[in-house]
Design an enzyme around this catalytic site. Structure first.
Site, PDB file in Angstrom:
ATOM      1  N   ASN A  21      31.467  -7.284  57.482  1.00  0.00           N
ATOM      2  CA  ASN A  21      31.355  -8.484  58.258  1.00  0.00           C
ATOM      3  C   ASN A  21      31.173  -9.437  57.124  1.00  0.00           C
ATOM      4  O   ASN A  21      30.094  -9.470  56.400  1.00  0.00           O
ATOM      5  CB  ASN A  21      29.954  -8.002  59.037  1.00  0.00           C
ATOM      6  CG  ASN A  21      29.564  -9.345  59.590  1.00  0.00           C
ATOM      7  OD1 ASN A  21      29.913 -10.330  59.833  1.00  0.00           O
ATOM      8  ND2 ASN A  21      28.355  -9.281  59.916  1.00  0.00           N
ATOM      9  N   LYS A  23      30.296 -12.528  57.793  1.00  0.00           N
ATOM     10  CA  LYS A  23      29.338 -13.514  58.058  1.00  0.00           C
ATOM     11  C   LYS A  23      29.760 -15.007  58.211  1.00  0.00           C
ATOM     12  O   LYS A  23      31.010 -15.211  58.407  1.00  0.00           O
ATOM     13  CB  LYS A  23      28.014 -13.067  57.736  1.00  0.00           C
ATOM     14  CG  LYS A  23      27.383 -11.884  57.556  1.00  0.00           C
ATOM     15  CD  LYS A  23      26.115 -11.547  57.194  1.00  0.00           C
ATOM     16  CE  LYS A  23      25.897  -9.887  57.463  1.00  0.00           C
ATOM     17  NZ  LYS A  23      24.522  -9.737  56.836  1.00  0.00           N
ATOM     18  N   HIS A 107      24.886  -8.282  66.596  1.00  0.00           N
ATOM     19  CA  HIS A 107      24.435  -8.436  65.177  1.00  0.00           C
ATOM     20  C   HIS A 107      23.167  -8.877  65.358  1.00  0.00           C
ATOM     21  O   HIS A 107      22.717  -9.742  66.062  1.00  0.00           O
ATOM     22  CB  HIS A 107      25.386  -9.015  64.312  1.00  0.00           C
ATOM     23  CG  HIS A 107      24.913  -8.926  62.856  1.00  0.00           C
ATOM     24  ND1 HIS A 107      24.045  -9.622  62.305  1.00  0.00           N
ATOM     25  CD2 HIS A 107      25.579  -7.840  62.139  1.00  0.00           C
ATOM     26  CE1 HIS A 107      23.635  -9.045  60.927  1.00  0.00           C
ATOM     27  NE2 HIS A 107      25.127  -8.170  60.749  1.00  0.00           N
ATOM     28  N   GLU A 182      21.895  -0.953  62.805  1.00  0.00           N
ATOM     29  CA  GLU A 182      21.523  -1.495  61.464  1.00  0.00           C
ATOM     30  C   GLU A 182      20.097  -1.610  61.603  1.00  0.00           C
ATOM     31  O   GLU A 182      19.490  -2.084  62.176  1.00  0.00           O
ATOM     32  CB  GLU A 182      21.855  -3.007  61.960  1.00  0.00           C
ATOM     33  CG  GLU A 182      23.062  -3.520  62.449  1.00  0.00           C
ATOM     34  CD  GLU A 182      23.357  -4.965  62.445  1.00  0.00           C
ATOM     35  OE1 GLU A 182      23.697  -5.629  61.628  1.00  0.00           O
ATOM     36  OE2 GLU A 182      22.617  -5.289  63.411  1.00  0.00           O
ATOM     37  N   GLY A 188      20.760  -7.029  53.766  1.00  0.00           N
ATOM     38  CA  GLY A 188      20.904  -8.272  52.730  1.00  0.00           C
ATOM     39  C   GLY A 188      19.745  -8.021  51.846  1.00  0.00           C
ATOM     40  O   GLY A 188      19.408  -9.101  51.068  1.00  0.00           O
TER      41      GLY A 188
END
Length: 269
Positions: A21, A23, A107, A182, A188
């Site tokens: 991903n 982003k 997400h 997730e 992150g």
């Protein structure tokens, strides 16, 4: 009542699947070729591991046809009902016309975590999933819990997973839907669930699908882990029986994505 059994999936091993991903990256189109080249590595064998990449919406067109065979270009979102007066949205009909077959939804950054605006709820996502499947595309469906729920323990985590899965149990089809779990607190942040904690949650999710989803679905549906997965932690996470792949953020923009894919392919083959 429960949906019919999927006889073809009952004894099928789950093929690993890794998604990258990107982003809202990169900032310049000229950087895309170098990012795409990370997926050209001979370490990546799409016959042993399904691979998809989620470029930012503005870059999807450029990326089409640029990846090695078997890598699916996958938009990061879609709308709920097709073309029309939906400013800023992307319709599945447009995706199909471009040759796109797979789309990611739900997400946590679109569910309103990290202080961002909530663009989606469990209800809108269930509507999107039905729309995607009715159009003949496949879907990666993200679920996950924030830190304050994780700190209460596994029962609280699974209770939240139940809230997020409840509207979509009846739509789950292992050939068409991949679940991406997730742990929001690990996205992150550099924090990763321990392999044991990730396995415990993945098993809990699979058990809930076994109890409430279509018959035969739980054994066959693939559940990805998405929380700061990288080349270093991928082998230990891949060894867990209920982790079927990864949804990779930061590391998907680096050459190490090939090592993540290789790790899970080797662990599961």
């Amino acid at each position: 009542g429960r949906a019919h059994r999927h006889p073809s999936f009952a004894n099928m091993p789950r093929k690993p699947i890794v998604g990258g991903n990107w982003k809202c990256n990169p900032d310049k189109t000229e950087k895309l070729d170098s990012l795409i080249s990370n997926y050209d590595s001979e370490k990546i064998d799409t016959s042993k591991c399904d691979v998809y990449v989620c470029p930012s919406p503005l870059h999807v067109s450029y990326c089409m046809g640029k990846f090695k065979e078997g890598v699916m270009v996958t938009p990061q979102n879609c709308n709920i009902k097709g073309c029309g007066a939906f400013t800023g949205e992307m319709a599945v009909e447009q995706m199909k016309d471009m040759g796109i077959t797979n789309v990611l939804i739900g997400h946590s950054e679109r569910r309103g975590e990290f202080g961002l605006m909530a663009y989606d709820t469990n209800e809108t996502l269930a509507t999107k999933l039905k729309y995607i499947l009715d159009a003949g595309l496949t879907c990666v469906y993200c679920i996950g819990e924030p830190k304050e729920i994780r700190e209460k323990g596994i029962e609280a985590v699974l209770a939240e997973m139940e809230v997020q899965l409840k509207p979509i149990y009846a739509l789950l089809d292992p050939a068409k839907v991949v679940i991406a779990y997730e742990p929001v607190w690990a996205i992150g942040t550099g924090l990763t669930a321990t392999p044991e904690a990730a396995q415990e949650t993945h098993k809990g999710i699979r058990d809930m699908i076994k109890e409430k989803g279509p018959e035969g679905c739980a054994e066959a549906i693939r559940i990805q882990y998405g929380g700061s997965a990288n080349a270093k932690n991928a082998p230990d996470l891949s060894a867990q029986p209920d982790i079927d792949g990864f949804l990779v953020g930061g590391a998907s923009l680096k050459p190490e994505i090939a090592d993540v894919i290789k790790a899970i392919a080797e662990a599961k083959c």
